[in-house]
Design a protein around this motif. Structure first.
Motif, PDB file in Angstrom:
ATOM      1  N   ALA A 167       0.832  -1.206   0.000  1.00  0.00           N
ATOM      2  CA  ALA A 167       0.000   0.000   0.000  1.00  0.00           C
ATOM      3  C   ALA A 167       0.862   1.248   0.000  1.00  0.00           C
ATOM      4  CB  ALA A 167      -0.934  -0.012   1.209  1.00  0.00           C
ATOM      5  N   VAL A 168       1.961   1.198   0.721  1.00  0.00           N
ATOM      6  CA  VAL A 168       2.955   2.278   0.743  1.00  0.00           C
ATOM      7  C   VAL A 168       4.296   1.650   0.394  1.00  0.00           C
ATOM      8  CG1 VAL A 168       4.104   4.028   2.130  1.00  0.00           C
ATOM      9  CG2 VAL A 168       1.668   3.568   2.491  1.00  0.00           C
ATOM     10  N   ALA A 169       4.989   2.217  -0.585  1.00  0.00           N
ATOM     11  CA  ALA A 169       6.268   1.657  -1.022  1.00  0.00           C
ATOM     12  C   ALA A 169       7.231   1.529   0.156  1.00  0.00           C
ATOM     13  CB  ALA A 169       6.884   2.531  -2.108  1.00  0.00           C
ATOM     14  N   VAL A 170       7.856   0.372   0.264  1.00  0.00           N
ATOM     15  CA  VAL A 170       8.752   0.097   1.395  1.00  0.00           C
ATOM     16  C   VAL A 170      10.098  -0.400   0.889  1.00  0.00           C
ATOM     17  CG1 VAL A 170       6.942  -0.400   3.083  1.00  0.00           C
ATOM     18  CG2 VAL A 170       7.767  -2.230   1.591  1.00  0.00           C
ATOM     19  N   ASP A 171      11.139  -0.127   1.681  1.00  0.00           N
ATOM     20  CA  ASP A 171      12.471  -0.632   1.357  1.00  0.00           C
ATOM     21  C   ASP A 171      12.559  -2.107   1.726  1.00  0.00           C
ATOM     22  OD1 ASP A 171      13.393   1.818   0.416  1.00  0.00           O
ATOM     23  OD2 ASP A 171      14.055   2.464   2.408  1.00  0.00           O
ATOM     24  N   LEU A 172      13.583  -2.758   1.223  1.00  0.00           N
ATOM     25  CA  LEU A 172      13.785  -4.170   1.503  1.00  0.00           C
ATOM     26  C   LEU A 172      14.338  -4.369   2.907  1.00  0.00           C
ATOM     27  CD1 LEU A 172      13.924  -7.135   0.576  1.00  0.00           C
ATOM     28  CD2 LEU A 172      16.191  -6.649  -0.366  1.00  0.00           C
ATOM     29  N   ASN A 173      13.599  -5.091   3.716  1.00  0.00           N
ATOM     30  CA  ASN A 173      14.054  -5.485   5.050  1.00  0.00           C
ATOM     31  C   ASN A 173      13.273  -6.724   5.470  1.00  0.00           C
ATOM     32  OD1 ASN A 173      11.529  -4.531   6.269  1.00  0.00           O
ATOM     33  ND2 ASN A 173      12.377  -2.469   6.018  1.00  0.00           N
ATOM     34  N   GLU A 174      13.544  -7.213   6.658  1.00  0.00           N
ATOM     35  CA  GLU A 174      12.899  -8.438   7.117  1.00  0.00           C
ATOM     36  C   GLU A 174      11.378  -8.301   7.176  1.00  0.00           C
ATOM     37  OE1 GLU A 174      13.644 -11.536  10.774  1.00  0.00           O
ATOM     38  OE2 GLU A 174      13.331  -9.433  11.283  1.00  0.00           O
ATOM     39  N   THR A 175      10.905  -7.205   7.739  1.00  0.00           N
ATOM     40  CA  THR A 175       9.468  -6.999   7.889  1.00  0.00           C
ATOM     41  C   THR A 175       8.760  -6.877   6.542  1.00  0.00           C
ATOM     42  OG1 THR A 175       9.787  -5.900  10.026  1.00  0.00           O
ATOM     43  CG2 THR A 175       7.700  -5.523   8.898  1.00  0.00           C
ATOM     44  N   SER A 176       9.333  -6.093   5.643  1.00  0.00           N
ATOM     45  CA  SER A 176       8.689  -5.893   4.347  1.00  0.00           C
ATOM     46  C   SER A 176       8.681  -7.183   3.523  1.00  0.00           C
ATOM     47  CB  SER A 176       9.394  -4.778   3.566  1.00  0.00           C
ATOM     48  OG  SER A 176      10.746  -5.105   3.306  1.00  0.00           O
ATOM     49  N   LEU A 177       9.727  -7.990   3.655  1.00  0.00           N
ATOM     50  CA  LEU A 177       9.774  -9.257   2.930  1.00  0.00           C
ATOM     51  C   LEU A 177       8.738 -10.235   3.481  1.00  0.00           C
ATOM     52  CD1 LEU A 177      11.186 -10.753   0.667  1.00  0.00           C
ATOM     53  CD2 LEU A 177      12.956 -11.465   2.285  1.00  0.00           C
ATOM     54  N   GLU A 178       8.560 -10.254   4.797  1.00  0.00           N
ATOM     55  CA  GLU A 178       7.535 -11.114   5.397  1.00  0.00           C
ATOM     56  C   GLU A 178       6.142 -10.649   4.990  1.00  0.00           C
ATOM     57  OE1 GLU A 178       8.332 -10.946   9.550  1.00  0.00           O
ATOM     58  OE2 GLU A 178       9.998 -12.365   9.464  1.00  0.00           O
ATOM     59  N   ASN A 179       5.923  -9.335   4.990  1.00  0.00           N
ATOM     60  CA  ASN A 179       4.604  -8.806   4.610  1.00  0.00           C
ATOM     61  C   ASN A 179       4.286  -9.096   3.145  1.00  0.00           C
ATOM     62  OD1 ASN A 179       4.065  -7.807   7.164  1.00  0.00           O
ATOM     63  ND2 ASN A 179       4.846  -5.762   6.704  1.00  0.00           N
ATOM     64  N   ALA A 180       5.296  -9.052   2.296  1.00  0.00           N
ATOM     65  CA  ALA A 180       5.078  -9.376   0.888  1.00  0.00           C
ATOM     66  C   ALA A 180       4.644 -10.832   0.737  1.00  0.00           C
ATOM     67  CB  ALA A 180       6.354  -9.119   0.086  1.00  0.00           C
ATOM     68  N   THR A 181       5.287 -11.722   1.490  1.00  0.00           N
ATOM     69  CA  THR A 181       4.941 -13.145   1.444  1.00  0.00           C
ATOM     70  C   THR A 181       3.505 -13.368   1.910  1.00  0.00           C
ATOM     71  OG1 THR A 181       7.250 -13.716   1.875  1.00  0.00           O
ATOM     72  CG2 THR A 181       5.601 -15.432   2.266  1.00  0.00           C
ATOM     73  N   ILE A 182       3.110 -12.656   2.959  1.00  0.00           N
ATOM     74  CA  ILE A 182       1.733 -12.772   3.473  1.00  0.00           C
ATOM     75  C   ILE A 182       0.730 -12.249   2.447  1.00  0.00           C
ATOM     76  CG2 ILE A 182       0.156 -11.925   5.249  1.00  0.00           C
ATOM     77  CD1 ILE A 182       2.601 -11.867   7.156  1.00  0.00           C
ATOM     78  N   GLN A 183       1.072 -11.134   1.801  1.00  0.00           N
ATOM     79  CA  GLN A 183       0.182 -10.563   0.792  1.00  0.00           C
ATOM     80  C   GLN A 183       0.013 -11.523  -0.388  1.00  0.00           C
ATOM     81  OE1 GLN A 183       1.501  -6.992  -1.400  1.00  0.00           O
ATOM     82  NE2 GLN A 183      -0.488  -6.085  -0.948  1.00  0.00           N
ATOM     83  N   ILE A 184       1.093 -12.122  -0.819  1.00  0.00           N
ATOM     84  CA  ILE A 184       1.036 -13.075  -1.935  1.00  0.00           C
ATOM     85  C   ILE A 184       0.164 -14.280  -1.577  1.00  0.00           C
ATOM     86  CG2 ILE A 184       2.440 -14.720  -3.254  1.00  0.00           C
ATOM     87  CD1 ILE A 184       4.698 -12.613  -3.163  1.00  0.00           C
ATOM     88  N   ALA A 185       0.251 -14.730  -0.325  1.00  0.00           N
ATOM     89  CA  ALA A 185      -0.538 -15.892   0.105  1.00  0.00           C
ATOM     90  C   ALA A 185      -2.035 -15.617   0.084  1.00  0.00           C
ATOM     91  CB  ALA A 185      -0.104 -16.318   1.505  1.00  0.00           C
ATOM     92  N   ALA A 186      -2.422 -14.353   0.085  1.00  0.00           N
ATOM     93  CA  ALA A 186      -3.845 -13.987   0.120  1.00  0.00           C
ATOM     94  C   ALA A 186      -4.443 -13.785  -1.273  1.00  0.00           C
ATOM     95  CB  ALA A 186      -4.034 -12.715   0.949  1.00  0.00           C
ATOM     96  N   TRP A 187      -3.660 -13.944  -2.319  1.00  0.00           N
ATOM     97  CA  TRP A 187      -4.185 -13.747  -3.669  1.00  0.00           C
ATOM     98  C   TRP A 187      -5.259 -14.777  -4.003  1.00  0.00           C
ATOM     99  CZ3 TRP A 187       1.138 -13.160  -6.588  1.00  0.00           C
ATOM    100  CH2 TRP A 187       1.629 -11.870  -6.352  1.00  0.00           C
TER     101      TRP A 187
END
Length: 310
Positions: A167-187
């Motif tokens: 929703a808001v562009a984020v830099d690469l870090n542990e939290t953002s990578l985990e959130n991306a994985t969670i978002q992908i799982a909800a497709w």
């Protein structure tokens, strides 16, 4: 215009110690880490996404069975481009050269130029993925931006929306990578059914390669005094590891390929071809390279991306 002796003056004189400028190493076929390659026999290719059926309802005793309709969602088109470059050498320049074959040296430069263009075009799909001026088959950009530069995601036939960017562009870090994985799982698919999507590979520019290495391969959590495990590594969340693409233009942008089929595609209409001929009147020798291909995407859920916060 042919390469003449005036343009190769030093190469025609004795006592020259070295010729240099064409021995640089070059980056490999980095597009193969992102795209699935297929051949084409037409001037363009089209792929249509289908919408299946929604969740099956309960049938009450004695009632009629429910029927559903399947339909087409959208069509993605790949229009092949012709990439070509050549050079010509005068007969006199070939005769008077004292060192090595002019043709051998400059055909290497020609191959380098053709390879460079291919990598730039492949990376441009990601570089323009947040720009609504480059829409795909569903009318928005690869990462769900419309022509008004608004993040709208990828709407489905069933009325839901899949987002393949934060929703808001984020830099690469542990939290953002985990959130991306969670978002992908909800497709979901076009009718709202979960599709069990997973990330496969992290794609980063050179500026993020050290961060990627720490995030994916460190045993314990990165930048933390806690003795917690690195869940991303232990769970094998990014099974394909990471790859560096040197043609990405934003040093903060990062991407994830997914296991969703028919995502990022590279169509080869005509493989790289090299040819040469001589001009009878002038004696000039001409060389050229030519190929036809296209890069794009069919299902945008084949890729997830963030442009970075800065």
């Amino acid at each position: 215009m042919a390469i003449s002796r005036a343009q190769l003056l030093k190469e025609l004189l004795p006592g020259l110690n070295a010729l240099f400028g064409m021995e640089y190493a070059r980056y490999g076929e980095e597009h193969k880490e992102i795209y699935e390659t297929e051949t084409s026999e037409r001037s363009f290719e089209e792929e249509t996404k289908l919408a299946g059926f929604g969740a099956a309802p309960v049938k009450n005793e004695g009632s009629a069975i429910a029927y559903d309709n399947a339909q087409e969602a959208f069509t993605a088109r790949y229009t092949h481009e012709t990439i070509a470059l050549g050079f010509s050498i005068t007969e006199e320049a070939v005769e008077d050269n004292l060192y090595d074959s002019l043709s051998a040296r400059y055909t290497k430069a020609l191959a380098r130029a053709m390879a460079y263009t291919k990598q730039v075009k492949a990376a441009s799909i990601l570089n323009n993925g947040f720009n609504g001026s480059y829409p795909g088959g569903d009318g928005v950009s690869l990462f769900g931006v419309n022509s008004s530069s608004a993040r709208v995601g990828h709407p489905t036939v069933g009325g839901t929306v899949n987002f393949n960017s934060p929703a808001v562009a984020v830099d690469l870090n542990e939290t953002s990578l985990e959130n991306a994985t969670i978002q992908i799982a909800a497709w979901t698919d076009e009718r709202g059914l979960l599709i069990a999507a997973k990330p496969v590979k992290l794609v980063v520019p050179p500026a993020l390669m050290f961060t990627s290495k720490r995030l994916l391969d460190t045993e314990l959590r990165v930048a933390s005094a806690d003795n917690d495990i690195n869940a991303i590594k232990q769970m094998g969340t990014i099974s394909g590891g990471y790859t560096v693409n040197h043609f990405l233009t934003d040093p903060n942008a990062w991407f994830l390929t997914t296991d969703v089929p028919n995502g990022m595609k590279h169509f080869v209409r005509t493989p790289l071809q090299n040819s040469m001929d001589g001009d009878f009147d002038t004696g000039n020798v001409r060389y050229k390279s030519r190929e036809r291909y296209s890069f794009g995407w069919s299902d945008p859920l084949g890729m997830w991306g963030s442009s970075g916060s800065s």
